[in-house]
Design an enzyme around this catalytic site. Structure first.
Site, PDB file in Angstrom:
ATOM      1  N   SER A 187      78.723  20.319  94.322  1.00 20.43           N
ATOM      2  CA  SER A 187      78.289  19.900  92.978  1.00 20.43           C
ATOM      3  C   SER A 187      77.482  18.609  93.089  1.00 20.43           C
ATOM      4  O   SER A 187      76.430  18.454  92.455  1.00 20.43           O
ATOM      5  CB  SER A 187      79.493  19.658  92.059  1.00 20.43           C
ATOM      6  OG  SER A 187      80.178  20.843  91.795  1.00 20.43           O
ATOM      7  N   ALA A 246      77.730  24.446  89.555  1.00 24.28           N
ATOM      8  CA  ALA A 246      78.182  23.082  89.845  1.00 24.28           C
ATOM      9  C   ALA A 246      78.994  22.563  88.668  1.00 24.28           C
ATOM     10  O   ALA A 246      78.687  22.865  87.515  1.00 24.28           O
ATOM     11  CB  ALA A 246      76.975  22.189  90.088  1.00 24.28           C
ATOM     12  N   LYS A 247      80.008  21.780  88.977  1.00 19.28           N
ATOM     13  CA  LYS A 247      80.799  21.174  87.905  1.00 19.28           C
ATOM     14  C   LYS A 247      80.178  19.809  87.586  1.00 19.28           C
ATOM     15  O   LYS A 247      80.675  18.759  87.992  1.00 19.28           O
ATOM     16  CB  LYS A 247      82.272  21.048  88.319  1.00 19.28           C
ATOM     17  CG  LYS A 247      83.011  22.376  88.167  1.00 19.28           C
ATOM     18  CD  LYS A 247      84.478  22.278  88.519  1.00 19.28           C
ATOM     19  CE  LYS A 247      85.330  21.648  87.454  1.00 19.28           C
ATOM     20  NZ  LYS A 247      85.593  22.499  86.288  1.00 19.28           N
ATOM     21  N   ILE A 248      79.052  19.880  86.887  1.00 14.93           N
ATOM     22  CA  ILE A 248      78.330  18.673  86.486  1.00 14.93           C
ATOM     23  C   ILE A 248      78.841  18.279  85.099  1.00 14.93           C
ATOM     24  O   ILE A 248      78.917  19.131  84.198  1.00 14.93           O
ATOM     25  CB  ILE A 248      76.807  18.937  86.451  1.00 14.93           C
ATOM     26  CG1 ILE A 248      76.317  19.320  87.858  1.00 14.93           C
ATOM     27  CG2 ILE A 248      76.042  17.729  85.906  1.00 14.93           C
ATOM     28  CD1 ILE A 248      74.848  19.694  87.950  1.00 14.93           C
ATOM     29  N   TYR A 270      79.301  20.263  80.484  1.00 15.29           N
ATOM     30  CA  TYR A 270      80.504  20.555  79.704  1.00 15.29           C
ATOM     31  C   TYR A 270      80.379  20.327  78.206  1.00 15.29           C
ATOM     32  O   TYR A 270      81.294  20.672  77.457  1.00 15.29           O
ATOM     33  CB  TYR A 270      81.721  19.837  80.315  1.00 15.29           C
ATOM     34  CG  TYR A 270      82.240  20.689  81.461  1.00 15.29           C
ATOM     35  CD1 TYR A 270      83.269  21.599  81.274  1.00 15.29           C
ATOM     36  CD2 TYR A 270      81.619  20.658  82.702  1.00 15.29           C
ATOM     37  CE1 TYR A 270      83.688  22.431  82.292  1.00 15.29           C
ATOM     38  CE2 TYR A 270      82.029  21.484  83.735  1.00 15.29           C
ATOM     39  CZ  TYR A 270      83.065  22.377  83.518  1.00 15.29           C
ATOM     40  OH  TYR A 270      83.466  23.214  84.526  1.00 15.29           O
TER      41      TYR A 270
END
Ligand code: PMP
Length: 319
Positions: free
Chosen positions: A70, A164-166, A170
Site C-alpha cells: 500500500s 491498497a489500503k490508502i 475510505y
C-alpha cells in the site's frame, strides 16, 4: 451535567512509533500533517487471538506485505522492512499484554508542507492496538445482520488504487456506512461502477447457492486476507468456490450470504434491502465456515497454525 466520552487515546498502554514504544497518550500527529488533510496515509487492520500457547497474530506476514505494498502504491518510502514491522506488531501485543486485540499499523506523511505534492515529506510509522470485540456485534455473528445496497459506488481502478489500503480511499466507505446506519441497516453493500456487487465498507461478500460459494473477483475490490482464508478453508472442506460477477438479483435470491474481514470476521447477512436471505437465519454453510475460521484463528486447527505468529518467547515454548 456533561458526560465525558471514553476515547481510544485514554487507554493506558503503548504505541510503537518509528522504532520505539511510547505512551499511548503521546502517539500524536501535528494538525498540519499532510495525511490528515488529504488522506495520503496507508494502514492495516490486523487481529491477534488468544490461543492455548498465548496470543498469536493471524496472517501477520500477509498483512505486513499488504501494508508495505500500500505504501509503495501511495509513493511512501518506509524505512522499516517487513521483518522489522512484523516484530513491531508482536512487541505491541507483548507490551500491552493483549490477548484478543485489534492492531492498527498506520503510516502517515508529516507536516513538511501543506501543498498536494508529497515528494519531500517525512514519514511516520505508528502501530497501535486495543481490545476489540466483534466489529458487527456478538449478536451479529450469531443472528446475522441487515444490509442495505448503497447509493454510493465502490471506488474503481479509473480513479484510485483499489488494492491498497490508502486512508483517503475510505471516505467512500465512511459515506456509505453512515447512509446505511441512517437507513436502519448495520452495514452497506457497495456495487461497482457497472452495477455488479463489489463489497462492504470494510468487508468482502460471499453468497451461498446450492451449497457452493460465490464471491466477486478481486479486480476492483480490496482482496481481503479473510476472503482468501475463507476460499482456502472452503476448498479444503470440499466446498466449491465460484469467483464471478454477482448481480443484484443474485444477491436477493441467494440461499445464504456473509461478510468477511479482519474486523468483521465471518458475519452472516440475513436481510438485504428488506428482503430476507434464505430462511433469515445464519445458514449451515456460513456456520460451518465461521466455525472453521474461529478454530483457525484461535489456533485450534493445527493444519492452519502456519498462519499464526507467536511472539518469540512463546515461539520457544511451542518448539
Ligand atoms: N474490503 C475493505 C474495503 C476493507 O477495508 C477490508 C478490511 N481490510 C476488507 C474488505 C476485508 O479485508 P481483510 O479480510 O484483509 O481484513
Amino acid at each position: 451535567m456533561t458526560t465525558t466520552k471514553q476515547k481510544l487515546s485514554d487507554q493506558k498502554g503503548y504505541v510503537w512509533c518509528d522504532g520505539k514504544l511510547i505512551d499511548c497518550q503521546d502517539a500524536n500527529v501535528h494538525v498540519l500533517s499532510h495525511s490528515l488533510h488529504y488522506g495520503s496515509g496507508v494502514f492495516e487492520g490486523v487481529r491477534a487471538y488468544k490461543t492455548k500457547a498465548g496470543p498469536a497474530i493471524f496472517r501477520l506476514a500477509d498483512h505486513t506485505r499488504r501494508l508495505l505494498n500500500s505504501a509503495k502504491v501511495a509513493n511512501i518510502s518506509v524505512s522499516f522492512d517487513q521483518e522489522q514491522l512484523e516484530t513491531a506488531q508482536l512487541e505491541v501485543i507483548m507490551a500491552n499484554k493483549f490477548d484478543n486485540a485489534y492492531i492498527r499499523p498506520l503510516i502517515v506523511l508529516d507536516d513538511t508542507a501543506l501543498g498536494i505534492d508529497t515528494s519531500n515529506h517525512g514519514v511516520q510509522v505508528f502501530i497501535a492496538g486495543f481490545p476489540w470485540g466483534a466489529y458487527l456485534g456478538e449478536d451479529g455473528l450469531e443472528k446475522g445482520i441487515k444490509v442495505g445496497v448503497s447509493s454510493y459506488r465502490r471506488i474503481n481502478p479509473n480513479s484510485s488504487m483499489c488494492h491498497a489500503k490508502i486512508c483517503g480511499n475510505y471516505i467512500n466507505s465512511v459515506l456509505a456506512k453512515r447512509e446505511a446506519i441512517n437507513n436502519g441497516f448495520a452495514e452497506a453493500l457497495l456495487l461497482d461502477a457497472e452495477g455488479y456487487v463489489a463489497e462492504g465498507t470494510g468487508e468482502n461478500i460471499f453468497l451461498v447457492r446450492d451449497n457452493r460459494l460465490i464471491t466477486p473477483p478481486a479486480e476492483n475490490i480490496l482482496d481481503g486476507i479473510t476472503r482468501q482464508t475463507i476460499i482456502t478453508l472452503a476448498r479444503d472442506q470440499g466446498i466449491e468456490v465460484n469467483i464471478c460477477r454477482i448481480s443484484r438479483d443474485d444477491l436477493y435470491a441467494a440461499d445464504e450470504a456473509f461478510f468477511t474481514g479482519t474486523a468483521a470476521e465471518v458475519t452472516p447477512i440475513t436481510v438485504i434491502d428488506h428482503r430476507t436471505i434464505g430462511d433469515g437465519k445464519r445458514g449451515l454453510v456460513t456456520k460451518k465456515l465461521q466455525d472453521e475460521y474461529f478454530a483457525c484463528v484461535y489456533g485450534r486447527n493445527v493444519n492452519y497454525n502456519h498462519w499464526l505468529t507467536w511472539p518469540q518467547t512463546q515461539q520457544k515454548q511451542l518448539a
